[in-house]
Design a protein around this motif. Structure first.
Motif, PDB file in Angstrom:
ATOM      1  N   LEU A  64       0.845  -1.193   0.000  1.00 55.44           N
ATOM      2  CA  LEU A  64       0.000   0.000   0.000  1.00 55.44           C
ATOM      3  C   LEU A  64       0.880   1.241   0.000  1.00 55.44           C
ATOM      4  CD1 LEU A  64      -2.826   1.324   0.280  1.00 55.44           C
ATOM      5  CD2 LEU A  64      -2.536   1.125   2.768  1.00 55.44           C
ATOM      6  N   LYS A  65       0.722   2.050  -1.049  1.00 52.07           N
ATOM      7  CA  LYS A  65       1.536   3.264  -1.206  1.00 52.07           C
ATOM      8  C   LYS A  65       0.641   4.485  -1.092  1.00 52.07           C
ATOM      9  CE  LYS A  65       4.947   1.040  -4.242  1.00 52.07           C
ATOM     10  NZ  LYS A  65       6.176   1.462  -3.556  1.00 52.07           N
ATOM     11  N   ARG A  66       0.970   5.393  -0.120  1.00 56.95           N
ATOM     12  CA  ARG A  66       0.176   6.595   0.116  1.00 56.95           C
ATOM     13  C   ARG A  66       1.100   7.798   0.288  1.00 56.95           C
ATOM     14  NH1 ARG A  66      -2.753   4.392   5.368  1.00 56.95           N
ATOM     15  NH2 ARG A  66      -0.615   3.598   5.589  1.00 56.95           N
ATOM     16  N   THR A  67       0.662   8.942  -0.166  1.00 53.21           N
ATOM     17  CA  THR A  67       1.434  10.168  -0.013  1.00 53.21           C
ATOM     18  C   THR A  67       1.617  10.491   1.463  1.00 53.21           C
ATOM     19  OG1 THR A  67       0.544  11.017  -2.098  1.00 53.21           O
ATOM     20  CG2 THR A  67       1.541  12.624  -0.599  1.00 53.21           C
ATOM     21  N   LEU A  68       2.846  10.817   1.849  1.00 49.95           N
ATOM     22  CA  LEU A  68       3.209  11.202   3.219  1.00 49.95           C
ATOM     23  C   LEU A  68       3.017  10.069   4.232  1.00 49.95           C
ATOM     24  CD1 LEU A  68       1.744  14.836   3.344  1.00 49.95           C
ATOM     25  CD2 LEU A  68       4.064  14.109   2.748  1.00 49.95           C
ATOM     26  N   HIS A  69       2.987   8.827   3.754  1.00 47.52           N
ATOM     27  CA  HIS A  69       2.920   7.667   4.630  1.00 47.52           C
ATOM     28  C   HIS A  69       4.014   6.678   4.231  1.00 47.52           C
ATOM     29  CE1 HIS A  69      -1.158   9.220   5.277  1.00 47.52           C
ATOM     30  NE2 HIS A  69      -1.209   8.480   6.373  1.00 47.52           N
ATOM     31  N   LYS A  70       4.417   5.871   5.183  1.00 45.60           N
ATOM     32  CA  LYS A  70       5.330   4.781   4.856  1.00 45.60           C
ATOM     33  C   LYS A  70       4.598   3.737   4.002  1.00 45.60           C
ATOM     34  CE  LYS A  70       8.388   4.838   8.920  1.00 45.60           C
ATOM     35  NZ  LYS A  70       8.936   3.998  10.025  1.00 45.60           N
ATOM     36  N   ASP A  71       5.352   3.087   3.120  1.00 42.13           N
ATOM     37  CA  ASP A  71       4.783   1.957   2.394  1.00 42.13           C
ATOM     38  C   ASP A  71       4.463   0.847   3.391  1.00 42.13           C
ATOM     39  OD1 ASP A  71       5.214   3.376   0.098  1.00 42.13           O
ATOM     40  OD2 ASP A  71       6.857   2.120  -0.634  1.00 42.13           O
ATOM     41  N   CYS A  72       3.276   0.248   3.245  1.00 38.12           N
ATOM     42  CA  CYS A  72       2.832  -0.799   4.175  1.00 38.12           C
ATOM     43  C   CYS A  72       2.469  -2.072   3.423  1.00 38.12           C
ATOM     44  CB  CYS A  72       1.617  -0.327   4.975  1.00 38.12           C
ATOM     45  SG  CYS A  72       1.972   0.950   6.198  1.00 38.12           S
ATOM     46  N   VAL A  73       2.747  -3.207   4.056  1.00 34.10           N
ATOM     47  CA  VAL A  73       2.327  -4.500   3.522  1.00 34.10           C
ATOM     48  C   VAL A  73       0.948  -4.815   4.090  1.00 34.10           C
ATOM     49  CG1 VAL A  73       2.904  -6.927   3.245  1.00 34.10           C
ATOM     50  CG2 VAL A  73       4.742  -5.238   3.514  1.00 34.10           C
ATOM     51  N   VAL A  74       0.031  -5.175   3.206  1.00 32.04           N
ATOM     52  CA  VAL A  74      -1.339  -5.485   3.619  1.00 32.04           C
ATOM     53  C   VAL A  74      -1.399  -6.947   4.060  1.00 32.04           C
ATOM     54  CG1 VAL A  74      -3.763  -5.550   2.933  1.00 32.04           C
ATOM     55  CG2 VAL A  74      -2.235  -3.788   2.004  1.00 32.04           C
ATOM     56  N   MET A  75      -1.731  -7.157   5.331  1.00 31.51           N
ATOM     57  CA  MET A  75      -1.768  -8.495   5.910  1.00 31.51           C
ATOM     58  C   MET A  75      -3.176  -8.838   6.384  1.00 31.51           C
ATOM     59  SD  MET A  75       1.390  -9.191   5.548  1.00 31.51           S
ATOM     60  CE  MET A  75       1.295 -10.792   6.350  1.00 31.51           C
ATOM     61  N   VAL A  76      -3.421 -10.129   6.587  1.00 32.04           N
ATOM     62  CA  VAL A  76      -4.713 -10.553   7.127  1.00 32.04           C
ATOM     63  C   VAL A  76      -4.500 -11.431   8.352  1.00 32.04           C
ATOM     64  CG1 VAL A  76      -5.993 -10.369   4.965  1.00 32.04           C
ATOM     65  CG2 VAL A  76      -4.818 -12.504   5.502  1.00 32.04           C
ATOM     66  N   LEU A 168      -2.060  -3.373   8.551  1.00 31.09           N
ATOM     67  CA  LEU A 168      -1.096  -2.694   7.690  1.00 31.09           C
ATOM     68  C   LEU A 168       0.223  -2.583   8.441  1.00 31.09           C
ATOM     69  CD1 LEU A 168      -3.366   0.206   6.331  1.00 31.09           C
ATOM     70  CD2 LEU A 168      -2.966  -2.065   5.330  1.00 31.09           C
ATOM     71  N   LEU A 169       1.253  -3.252   7.947  1.00 31.17           N
ATOM     72  CA  LEU A 169       2.553  -3.263   8.609  1.00 31.17           C
ATOM     73  C   LEU A 169       3.573  -2.510   7.769  1.00 31.17           C
ATOM     74  CD1 LEU A 169       2.758  -6.967   9.857  1.00 31.17           C
ATOM     75  CD2 LEU A 169       1.682  -4.983  10.942  1.00 31.17           C
ATOM     76  N   PRO A 170       4.238  -1.487   8.347  1.00 31.27           N
ATOM     77  CA  PRO A 170       5.238  -0.719   7.591  1.00 31.27           C
ATOM     78  C   PRO A 170       6.322  -1.635   7.030  1.00 31.27           C
ATOM     79  CG  PRO A 170       4.734   0.367   9.665  1.00 31.27           C
ATOM     80  CD  PRO A 170       4.071  -0.979   9.718  1.00 31.27           C
ATOM     81  N   LEU A 171       6.657  -1.445   5.775  1.00 29.22           N
ATOM     82  CA  LEU A 171       7.622  -2.314   5.117  1.00 29.22           C
ATOM     83  C   LEU A 171       8.982  -2.265   5.791  1.00 29.22           C
ATOM     84  CD1 LEU A 171       8.230  -4.194   2.710  1.00 29.22           C
ATOM     85  CD2 LEU A 171       8.805  -2.157   1.380  1.00 29.22           C
ATOM     86  N   ASP A 172       9.416  -1.068   6.216  1.00 27.73           N
ATOM     87  CA  ASP A 172      10.755  -0.946   6.797  1.00 27.73           C
ATOM     88  C   ASP A 172      10.819  -1.386   8.264  1.00 27.73           C
ATOM     89  OD1 ASP A 172       9.372   1.154   7.908  1.00 27.73           O
ATOM     90  OD2 ASP A 172      10.872   2.686   7.457  1.00 27.73           O
ATOM     91  N   GLU A 173       9.665  -1.756   8.832  1.00 31.32           N
ATOM     92  CA  GLU A 173       9.633  -2.254  10.208  1.00 31.32           C
ATOM     93  C   GLU A 173       8.896  -3.599  10.265  1.00 31.32           C
ATOM     94  OE1 GLU A 173       7.776   0.719  12.598  1.00 31.32           O
ATOM     95  OE2 GLU A 173       9.024   2.342  11.849  1.00 31.32           O
ATOM     96  N   PHE A 174       8.848  -4.266   9.138  1.00 33.78           N
ATOM     97  CA  PHE A 174       7.974  -5.428   8.981  1.00 33.78           C
ATOM     98  C   PHE A 174       8.269  -6.530  10.000  1.00 33.78           C
ATOM     99  CE2 PHE A 174       6.466  -9.272   6.692  1.00 33.78           C
ATOM    100  CZ  PHE A 174       5.159  -8.892   6.480  1.00 33.78           C
TER     101      PHE A 174
END
Length: 215
Positions: A64-76, A168-174
């Motif tokens: 998930l890519k959003r302006t002014l947010h970290k990229d996040c991996v979408v998990m379930v 939603l888990l930040p990619l750089d802190e996954f």
């Protein structure tokens, strides 16, 4: 320590006999010949839903890519009866008849998470647990434009009996986020997820610590 016997033949399946069958799975007794010519048996589970010339299902690594947010991996997160507890997984599902892996991935992502994405990569067919089953999967990489109006307030389209929580888990802190979650809750992490986390941790923080084997 004695040396293992040298292969004398090509391993192959002799016959497969159904022991028990249900709606989604069946148990078979597999008779096969091993590399040294011995005939042996194996207990094998298979899905009853496999489509011709296709993997059983797809797993989706959605970013998930959003302006002014970290990229996040979408998990379930969902309760899995075979495990008897909640699990953390990539969105995933079975491939329907006449579906490609890409189409199945986008459909399952929408159903389980509400997000609409774009496929940016897909793996070859890979096995899941070859000592137990012949189940196969393809991992599909998907980018999600979080600034798109349709993705600002995603709505799941879950079926009867499906109870899925989206994380939603930040990619750089996954990996750190996963480890923290495991400490706080009784949850089991899918091995594919944890291996992905280890890879991301190496890529972000330890690229110079990877050892090169001496020749």
């Amino acid at each position: 320590m004695s040396s293992p016997p040298k292969p004398t033949t090509i391993p192959h399946i002799v016959k497969e006999e159904v022991i028990a069958s249900g709606k989604w799975l069946k148990l078979e007794k597999t008779t096969y010949v091993d590399p040294v010519g011995n005939t042996r048996t194996w207990e094998t589970t298979k899905r009853t839903t496999r489509q011709a010339n296709a993997a059983d299902g797809v797993g989706i690594i959605a970013l998930l890519k959003r302006t002014l947010h970290k990229d996040c991996v979408v998990m379930v997160k969902q309760f899995r009866p075979p495990m008897g507890c909640y699990t953390l997984e990539f969105p995933a599902g079975l491939i329907d008849e006449d579906e490609s892996a890409e189409i199945a991935a986008l459909r399952e992502l929408k159903e389980e998470t509400g997000y609409k994405g774009e496929v940016v990569g897909v793996t070859p067919v890979t096995c899941l647990d070859p000592g137990l089953s012949n189940c196969t999967t393809q991992i599909v990489m998907v980018n999600i434009n979080g600034d798109d109006l349709e993705n600002t307030n995603p709505t799941q389209q879950l079926g009867d009996g499906e109870f899925v929580e989206v994380l939603l888990l930040p990619l750089d802190e996954f990996q750190r986020e996963i480890d923290d979650l495991m400490k706080k809750e009784k949850i089991v992490v899918d091995s594919k997820v944890y291996i992905y986390g280890m890879g991301m941790s190496q890529a972000f923080f330890k690229p110079n610590e990877l050892r090169v084997l001496k020749q």
